[in-house]
Design a protein around this motif. Structure first.
Motif, PDB file in Angstrom:
ATOM      1  N   ALA A  37      23.818 -37.444  80.961  1.00  0.00           N
ATOM      2  CA  ALA A  37      23.396 -36.066  80.683  1.00  0.00           C
ATOM      3  C   ALA A  37      22.217 -35.657  81.555  1.00  0.00           C
ATOM      4  O   ALA A  37      22.155 -34.527  82.065  1.00  0.00           O
ATOM      5  N   ILE A  38      21.289 -36.578  81.767  1.00  0.00           N
ATOM      6  CA  ILE A  38      20.111 -36.262  82.575  1.00  0.00           C
ATOM      7  C   ILE A  38      20.491 -36.165  84.055  1.00  0.00           C
ATOM      8  O   ILE A  38      20.110 -35.217  84.755  1.00  0.00           O
ATOM      9  N   LEU A  39      21.259 -37.143  84.533  1.00  0.00           N
ATOM     10  CA  LEU A  39      21.624 -37.165  85.943  1.00  0.00           C
ATOM     11  C   LEU A  39      22.453 -35.946  86.332  1.00  0.00           C
ATOM     12  O   LEU A  39      22.338 -35.439  87.462  1.00  0.00           O
ATOM     13  N   ASN A  40      23.256 -35.454  85.411  1.00  0.00           N
ATOM     14  CA  ASN A  40      24.140 -34.328  85.724  1.00  0.00           C
ATOM     15  C   ASN A  40      23.416 -32.987  85.722  1.00  0.00           C
ATOM     16  O   ASN A  40      24.009 -31.959  86.095  1.00  0.00           O
ATOM     17  N   LEU A  41      22.142 -32.964  85.331  1.00  0.00           N
ATOM     18  CA  LEU A  41      21.377 -31.719  85.400  1.00  0.00           C
ATOM     19  C   LEU A  41      21.290 -31.210  86.837  1.00  0.00           C
ATOM     20  O   LEU A  41      21.157 -30.009  87.068  1.00  0.00           O
ATOM     21  N   ARG A  42      21.351 -32.116  87.781  1.00  0.00           N
ATOM     22  CA  ARG A  42      21.241 -31.719  89.191  1.00  0.00           C
ATOM     23  C   ARG A  42      22.265 -30.662  89.555  1.00  0.00           C
ATOM     24  O   ARG A  42      21.976 -29.740  90.332  1.00  0.00           O
ATOM     25  N   ASN A  43      23.481 -30.744  89.002  1.00  0.00           N
ATOM     26  CA  ASN A  43      24.525 -29.777  89.333  1.00  0.00           C
ATOM     27  C   ASN A  43      24.344 -28.442  88.625  1.00  0.00           C
ATOM     28  O   ASN A  43      24.962 -27.457  89.013  1.00  0.00           O
ATOM     29  N   ARG A  44      23.503 -28.413  87.608  1.00  0.00           N
ATOM     30  CA  ARG A  44      23.339 -27.180  86.833  1.00  0.00           C
ATOM     31  C   ARG A  44      22.003 -26.482  87.090  1.00  0.00           C
ATOM     32  O   ARG A  44      21.843 -25.313  86.757  1.00  0.00           O
ATOM     33  N   VAL A  45      21.056 -27.201  87.668  1.00  0.00           N
ATOM     34  CA  VAL A  45      19.720 -26.628  87.884  1.00  0.00           C
ATOM     35  C   VAL A  45      19.497 -26.509  89.400  1.00  0.00           C
ATOM     36  O   VAL A  45      19.311 -27.531  90.092  1.00  0.00           O
ATOM     37  N   PRO A  46      19.518 -25.285  89.942  1.00  0.00           N
ATOM     38  CA  PRO A  46      19.366 -25.113  91.406  1.00  0.00           C
ATOM     39  C   PRO A  46      18.113 -25.761  91.970  1.00  0.00           C
ATOM     40  O   PRO A  46      18.129 -26.278  93.089  1.00  0.00           O
ATOM     41  N   ALA A  47      17.035 -25.746  91.226  1.00  0.00           N
ATOM     42  CA  ALA A  47      15.794 -26.325  91.728  1.00  0.00           C
ATOM     43  C   ALA A  47      15.948 -27.825  91.962  1.00  0.00           C
ATOM     44  O   ALA A  47      15.386 -28.384  92.913  1.00  0.00           O
ATOM     45  N   LEU A  48      16.710 -28.493  91.082  1.00  0.00           N
ATOM     46  CA  LEU A  48      16.925 -29.925  91.259  1.00  0.00           C
ATOM     47  C   LEU A  48      17.811 -30.196  92.471  1.00  0.00           C
ATOM     48  O   LEU A  48      17.612 -31.181  93.200  1.00  0.00           O
ATOM     49  N   ALA A  49      18.788 -29.320  92.695  1.00  0.00           N
ATOM     50  CA  ALA A  49      19.630 -29.465  93.882  1.00  0.00           C
ATOM     51  C   ALA A  49      18.805 -29.290  95.147  1.00  0.00           C
ATOM     52  O   ALA A  49      18.979 -30.024  96.129  1.00  0.00           O
ATOM     53  N   ALA A  50      17.895 -28.314  95.127  1.00  0.00           N
ATOM     54  CA  ALA A  50      17.040 -28.096  96.287  1.00  0.00           C
ATOM     55  C   ALA A  50      16.105 -29.285  96.512  1.00  0.00           C
ATOM     56  O   ALA A  50      15.872 -29.712  97.659  1.00  0.00           O
TER      57      ALA A  50
END
Length: 958
Positions: A671-684
């Motif tokens: 659940a934590i690791l998959n936040l990257r795909n939902r939170v643009p700031a984490l992707a950036a």
């Protein structure tokens, strides 16, 4: 003429400031352009890739002012060395490749010189026309190169050769003047002074030499040596015919007008079998009386070599019965299919009358004909797939003799080879007495180089005795220009020099070709010079099958098949960039030069080599489709090993490489690791910190990741190998595969993990960590050993993982250690298809309410010829029609498509074929792709879900 050294920075700066295109003077680029498909290697001054004809004119003007020769180049597939020289190379293939005008009424088409023949014909096809000078490298040969070489093709007996089909040429002359060479009347209305002077000079030359021309120029159709001065007497005059076959020595072509021909509605072929080579040659003169459009020879050597090449083996199996010494592929074409079948019946009768009853295999199916054409067109390069230093060498490659003398000519050449202790290979255009013949020689050996000269001199003497031509298709270049005086006599050679000096008095264009040549056996001009040798290198992989890493790289003979533009796999990065650096040939050339010390110390681990190898996606397309067997995917692994030992790993590379070591733990944090795909700031943040593109979604970790399951079921034992990717990100695929195997009556087991999960080592290999991959491979083999001893099949879902067991393991561990596993390892669909073929598969399936499935094959499935097995298994679902997408790589290629620096290229590769095909598929259709990366690319690039074949079969379980 040359006053400037290769790589001169001042000239490079001057050109870069003046032209819109690219200017490349670096050592790696010069090295890549120093060879073509001949035996020669000459380093150019530099390379310009012009964007426009104005760029060409500017580059020529600067070269003239600097005293630098100019060399035009297209695909660089010359057999004779026309496209190598100490000159400024102008590569027209990347940008000057358009169709400029098509005139159906006059049946003409005007093109730029860099357009590829197959691409031109694809454009012309809807109009019902083609340009039928069908040279073997049609999928990469450019019209400019074909015009410069006076190319011919298999159907010259019907359509003639280039000189009969080029109507006009626009060219830039050495003094900068631009002229259109076309049909002209007697008074040259509107002609420039320069053009008028050229016409008058050539008229005078013909008047003075007409008798000598009539006496000395061979009368065979396949005469392409020297300049076409015999055409100067034709009326209406057309100096374009003089430029055809001029090999870039008279002017630089900017436009070429061609005569189009209507496409025949039908073609049929007959494969005529002969127990003796001589009989095939003696029969040709009778066969041509039936009016075929082609008669092509395939000899026993080519048959045997083609059987060893995965892409061609099935075609040979279907086409050849028994063990003939020679085949003649006879084609008839026309508008009336029944009449063509009648011609084939006449041929069958003729074969019987000649003493060869029941000797024909018909090829009426167009798809089968296309496969035969692939084998035939790859003939020269199939011959070059011989491993070791001895290779069939092109120097008497395409002599042409009258058909009545063909059998005796081939026998005398065979005797000549025997006297010199060599063997020869034969194939090609029997219909016009022009056979591609290559003695097998080691060009690293000075004695074999001397043999080459002896054979050339005697062979050409035999040709002259039969009043044939020593250049029947591939032109003169460096290999045959020296022999013009013996062939044509001194007066004709002086006439050739007069043509050259009239057009190009200062020798600006491609000097040393056709006139004033160097010796053909000058080893200072050759790829393998006396001081050529491999630098010391301790390799990580086993290259003993080739005799070493350098020998494997040397399998590339620069034939350029990797430059092809058809829907096959090879070479996806080149198809996206059209840059010589990014094609298999360019990489192989760079590796060869580095491994032999020609690019300086540490070139193998230099930034320039890293850039050269960077866009190789490891698709293995070359492993299957390269006719000489260059396996660039394996070569990249070797390169990466040495690169990482010198430079180390980045954090991103380490994360990807060691994925199997931590993936089984990540489910607890999904659940934590998959936040990257939902939170643009984490992707950036991930893009900045790790270089993973924010424009790409990452695979979603699964809390319900695959967990080992107890053995279940009765019947034959099947080991289900759970790979890291399906296990951690798409466990439903493994569950589906297990259900299907159980439903089919197999006992499904899993190997013991003995600690951490088992891994094939693929991710370590992709990072160049071959030692780590070797550790994982031996762990896996140890775990599977009891099952292998019992004869169980090892079944996996992910092509890149499972096929590593069949391919890379032999290179890492040696064949002896890897063979047992390689024989037993099968992809899921491959196993089911094999069981179906043997009648052992007992799988009850029902309709799934979907009528169509669009199948995209993983690159490694294609490399091993396994995509048809996916289609076979999908075809077991009642009511489901399978349509295979003809495509190259999807572009994702493991981690490649996630990387920020590669994202754009990955998407360009996807847009070549896969993504448009998926978007065009009906919304209700299934999209099937067995590769994890392929499914992700399709989801990101086409917004369509793609399923593993196991999921489709699970849906259909009764």
């Amino acid at each position: 003429m040359e006053q400037v050294r290769p790589g001169d920075p001042r000239l490079a700066r001057r050109l870069a400031a003046a032209v819109e295109g690219e200017v490349r003077f670096d050592p790696f680029t010069r090295g890549r352009y120093s060879t073509d498909a001949s035996i020669y290697q000459i380093e150019p001054i530099g390379v310009v890739i012009p964007r426009t004809a104005a760029d060409v004119a500017t580059a020529i003007e600067i070269a003239r002012e600097e005293g630098v020769p100019v060399l035009p180049r297209g695909a660089g597939t010359s057999q004779c060395g026309q496209t190598v020289g100490r000159a400024l190379v102008l590569d027209t293939s990347r940008h000057l490749n358009r169709v400029l005008e098509t005139d159906v009424a006059s049946e003409t088409v005007t093109v730029e010189p860099g357009i590829v023949l197959d691409r031109l014909n694809k454009i012309l096809k809807p109009s019902g026309f083609s340009f039928p000078i069908d040279v073997s490298p049609a999928n990469r040969a450019t019209i400019g190169g074909m015009t410069g070489n006076n190319s011919c093709g298999a159907r010259s007996i019907q359509y003639g050769i280039m000189v009969h089909n080029v109507l006009a040429v626009d060219a830039i002359l050495a003094d900068g003047a631009q002229a259109r060479f076309a049909e002209t009347g007697g008074n040259l209305p509107g002609a420039t002074d320069r053009y008028a002077d050229l016409v008058r000079s050539m008229d005078d030359l013909y008047v003075e030499e007409a008798d000598e021309i009539a006496a000395r120029i061979p009368k065979v159709l396949r005469k392409v040596g020297g300049y076409n001065i015999e055409t100067l007497g034709e009326r209406p005059r057309n100096l374009a015919k003089l430029l055809v076959g001029s090999e870039g020595t008279l002017g630089f072509f900017t436009k070429i007008q061609l005569r189009m021909h209507r496409l025949p509605k039908h073609r049929v072929q007959a494969i005529c079998h002969f127990a003796h080579f001589y009989d095939a040659m003696a029969s040709t003169r009778y066969i041509v009386t039936l009016g075929p459009s082609a008669v092509e020879l395939v000899d026993r050597t080519m048959i045997d070599l083609a059987r060893k090449i995965p892409a061609f083996a099935p075609t040979i199996e279907r086409a050849v019965k028994g063990e003939p010494e020679a085949l003649l592929l006879v084609e008839f074409s026309g508008e009336d299919h029944a009449a063509l079948l009648g011609k084939m019946a006449e041929l069958d009768q003729m074969m019987g009358d000649l003493g060869y009853p029941d000797a024909i295999v018909p090829a009426v199916d167009p798809a089968f004909q296309a496969k035969l054409a692939e084998v035939r067109s790859a003939g020269l390069n199939i011959m070059m797939s011989m491993k070791g230093d001895g290779k069939p060498v092109s120097f008497i490659e395409d002599c042409a003799v009258p058909l009545d003398d063909l059998a005796d000519y081939t026998q005398r050449l065979t005797d000549l080879f025997g006297r010199n202790g060599v063997e020869g290979t034969w194939y090609a255009h029997a219909s016009v007495g022009c056979l591609h013949v290559r003695p097998v020689l080691n060009m690293k050996d000075g004695e074999d180089v001397a043999k080459m000269r002896r054979i050339a001199e005697e062979a050409f003497a035999i040709v002259r005795e039969y009043k044939g031509a020593h250049s029947g298709e591939h032109g003169d270049g460096l290999v045959r220009s020296e022999f013009h005086e013996a062939m044509f006599g001194p007066r004709i050679v002086r006439a050739f020099e007069r043509v050259k000096d009239t057009f190009d008095p200062d020798g600006l264009f491609n000097p040393g070709k056709i006139v004033r040549p160097q010796r053909m056996d000058d080893r200072s001009l050759m790829r393998y010079r006396p001081d050529y040798q491999a630098l010391p290198l301790e390799t990580a992989l086993d290259w003993s099958e080739w005799g070493g890493f350098l020998n494997a790289v040397e399998m590339c003979n620069n034939n350029g098949t990797c430059r092809k533009s058809d829907p096959g796999v090879m070479c996806p990065s080149f198809r996206a960039t059209e840059d010589e650096q990014d094609v298999t040939r360019g990489r192989a050339n760079s590796l060869r030069l580095a491994l032999s010390g020609q690019l300086g110390p540490n070139a193998l681990t230099s930034d320039a080599m890293k850039a050269t190898m960077d866009l190789c996606v490891g698709c293995k397309g070359c492993k299957r489709e390269c006719p000489t067997g260059v396996d660039m995917a394996r070569m990249k692994l070797e390169f990466l090993h040495h690169w990482q030992r010198r430079h180390g790993l980045t954090v991103r590379q380490r994360l990807v490489a060691y994925l199997p070591r931590y993936a089984h733990l990540a489910r607890h944090f999904a659940a934590i690791l998959n936040l990257r795909n939902r939170v643009p700031a984490l992707a950036a943040l991930g893009e900045r910190a790790l270089g993973l593109s924010r424009r790409r979604s990452l695979p979603a970790w699964r809390a319900d990741a695959w967990r080992p399951m107890a053995a279940e079921g009765e019947g034959a034992e099947v080991v289900l190998l759970a790979d890291t990717f399906n296990g951690s990100f798409e466990p439903e695929n493994l569950r589906a595969a297990r259900r299907v195997l159980l439903a089919a009556g197999y006992r499904v087991v899993e190997p013991p993990r003995n600690g951490r999960p088992l891994c094939c080592g693929r991710t370590f290999l992709a990072a160049g960590l071959i030692d780590e991959a070797r550790v994982e491979a031996r762990r896996l083999i140890a775990a599977l050993a009891p099952f292998l001893a019992r004869g169980a099949k090892i079944v996996g879902l992910e092509p890149s993982c499972l096929l590593t067991l069949r391919d890379e393991y032999a290179g890492m561990l040696g064949k002896e250690e890897a063979t047992g596993l390689a024989r037993s390892a099968m992809l899921f669909e491959e196993f089911l298809a094999a069981e179906q073929r043997t009648g052992r598969l007992n799988l009850a399936l029902r309709p799934i309410g979907v009528g169509e499935a669009y199948l995209h094959g993983h690159c490694h499935q294609k490399a091993f010829g396994l995509v048809p097995d996916v289609a076979t298994v999908l075809g077991l679902v009642p009511g489901l029609t399978v349509k295979t997408i003809e495509a190259t790589c999807c572009g994702m290629a493991g981690a490649f498509g996630y990387e920020v620096e590669h994202f754009d290229v990955a998407m360009r590769i996807g847009e070549l074929s896969v993504l448009p095909a998926v978007r065009a598929a009906p919304p209700e259709a299934l999209i099937v792709a067995d590769g994890t990366s392929c499914r992700h690319q399709i989801a990101d690039g086409a917004a369509r879900p793609a399923l593993h074949v196991a999921r489709v079969l699970e849906r259909a379980l009764a």
